[in-house]
Motif scaffolding. Sequence first.
Motif, short mmCIF file in Angstrom:
data_model
loop_
_atom_site.label_atom_id
_atom_site.label_comp_id
_atom_site.label_asym_id
_atom_site.label_seq_id
_atom_site.Cartn_x
_atom_site.Cartn_y
_atom_site.Cartn_z
N ALA A 78 -39.23 51.12 -30.84
CA ALA A 78 -38.44 49.96 -30.42
C ALA A 78 -39.31 49.00 -29.62
N THR A 115 -34.61 44.87 -27.99
CA THR A 115 -33.27 45.44 -28.04
C THR A 115 -32.31 44.39 -28.60
N GLU A 174 -33.44 54.18 -41.86
CA GLU A 174 -33.70 52.74 -41.99
C GLU A 174 -33.62 52.11 -40.61
N LYS A 175 -34.60 51.25 -40.32
CA LYS A 175 -34.63 50.61 -39.01
C LYS A 175 -34.08 49.20 -39.12
N ILE A 176 -33.22 48.83 -38.21
CA ILE A 176 -32.67 47.46 -38.19
C ILE A 176 -32.93 46.90 -36.79
N GLY A 216 -32.53 43.87 -34.07
CA GLY A 216 -31.79 42.67 -33.68
C GLY A 216 -30.30 42.77 -33.91
N ALA A 217 -29.61 41.73 -33.42
CA ALA A 217 -28.14 41.71 -33.52
C ALA A 217 -27.74 41.23 -34.91
N GLN A 218 -28.02 42.05 -35.90
CA GLN A 218 -27.77 41.64 -37.28
C GLN A 218 -26.29 41.76 -37.63
N VAL A 239 -25.31 43.74 -43.11
CA VAL A 239 -26.58 44.48 -43.15
C VAL A 239 -26.34 45.96 -42.89
N ALA A 266 -26.80 49.17 -45.43
CA ALA A 266 -27.70 50.27 -45.05
C ALA A 266 -26.95 51.59 -44.99
N GLU A 291 -32.41 34.73 -33.45
CA GLU A 291 -31.67 35.74 -34.21
C GLU A 291 -30.52 35.14 -35.02
N PHE A 343 -32.72 36.65 -40.23
CA PHE A 343 -33.41 37.94 -40.20
C PHE A 343 -34.12 38.14 -41.52
N PRO A 349 -33.97 44.33 -42.69
CA PRO A 349 -34.39 44.88 -43.98
C PRO A 349 -34.00 43.97 -45.15
N TYR A 350 -33.11 43.02 -44.89
CA TYR A 350 -32.76 42.06 -45.94
C TYR A 350 -32.85 40.66 -45.34
N TYR A 383 -22.89 33.40 -35.28
CA TYR A 383 -21.67 33.92 -34.66
C TYR A 383 -20.97 32.76 -33.95
N CYS A 391 -34.59 39.90 -24.47
CA CYS A 391 -34.59 41.22 -25.11
C CYS A 391 -35.06 41.15 -26.56
#
Lengths: 223, 134
Positions: free
Chosen positions: A187, A190, A204-206, A208-210, A214, A218, B10, B13, B16-17, B23, B78
């Motif tokens: 990490a 955060t 699987e690593k994600i 951020g505030a996705q 997503v 996953a 953010e 992104f 992964p995709y 928001y 962060c």
Amino acid sequence: MVDKKKLIVAIVGIAIVSALGASFLLYIGQVDQMTQDIQDESEVLSVNLPPILGSTTALVTIIEMGDYQCEMCKRWYDNTRPAIIENFIDTGKANMFFIDYPILGPDSALAAEATYCADDQGKYWDYHVTLYDYQGHMNSGWANAERLKSFAFNLDLNMDEFDECLDSSKYDERVKLNWQKASAGGATSTPTFIIVNTETGNEEKIVGAQPYAVFEKAINSML
Amino acid sequence: MFIPLLIISEHLFLEPYIIFSIYPESIVNFLLILILSIFAGIVISMNIFRIRQIKKTNKIGVSLFGTIIGASAGACSCGPVGFSIITTFGTAGGIATAFLDMYEIPLRIISIGILIVVFFTSLKSLKNECKIKS
């Protein structure tokens, strides 16, 4: 004769570099403090296993590495987490646990310790939710010891027990260990998430505030 | 500039995709990034044109200053950028990112203000300096 303007610029430059150097050393000191003197890992873990949200037999585990003062963690908490809870945690498809990665200052570590004090009274996740609900600006005092105790009071926790736990830094080691675990887990910001299939070990690593889409993709790919 | 700012804030992104998200609480932030990027693009291009045509400008510094303030505002402490700043500069980095994070919207508005002023002054001077003598 040395140009007066150049001299001033040089002095200001040296002052800035010195201040940054001192600040860096101070930070390194804090990190050292966070990572040194960890007792035997199993001993620390036996004190308090990470509280799991959801079914312990779920096929997928979502590991969140976060900081209670992190704005993006709150953004994820407000916008993505509810749908994950509804569609994957409550349905028993996935479970979740939180690893503290208190990178944003002393109040972050204290808030993390407070969650384990709440866990002693069976209210880890209630306290976790309260912290994100009442999150303020970073290091503005919203997560100082006094406020953390008031959150505990609002959750009807036994205050003598909670105060004793927080004041004695009972879970200091636990939080330090989490810091190490999160750091070792790769990490670098955060929130960071690792979605793991507990049977195959696929992950699987994600970062951020996705958005929910997503996570949905996953998690579904691992079910 | 627009794409890196979207990634830092953010909204965009890549892993992964590739996904874009806004928001409800970050709509203002997104609009300010958009306005800032448009003005930065126009103002910096005008000043580069000015440098190339008349070999002098005193506004490129101001426009870069405005752009840098706006771009650095909201470098979330962060996020990966804020994390790098904190780990490199320690406590000072933490204080700086907290400040940039806390005053993100006012700082972006100030920087847009600076760029608007530079835009109109550059426009005026370009009109005068590039006037064809009849």
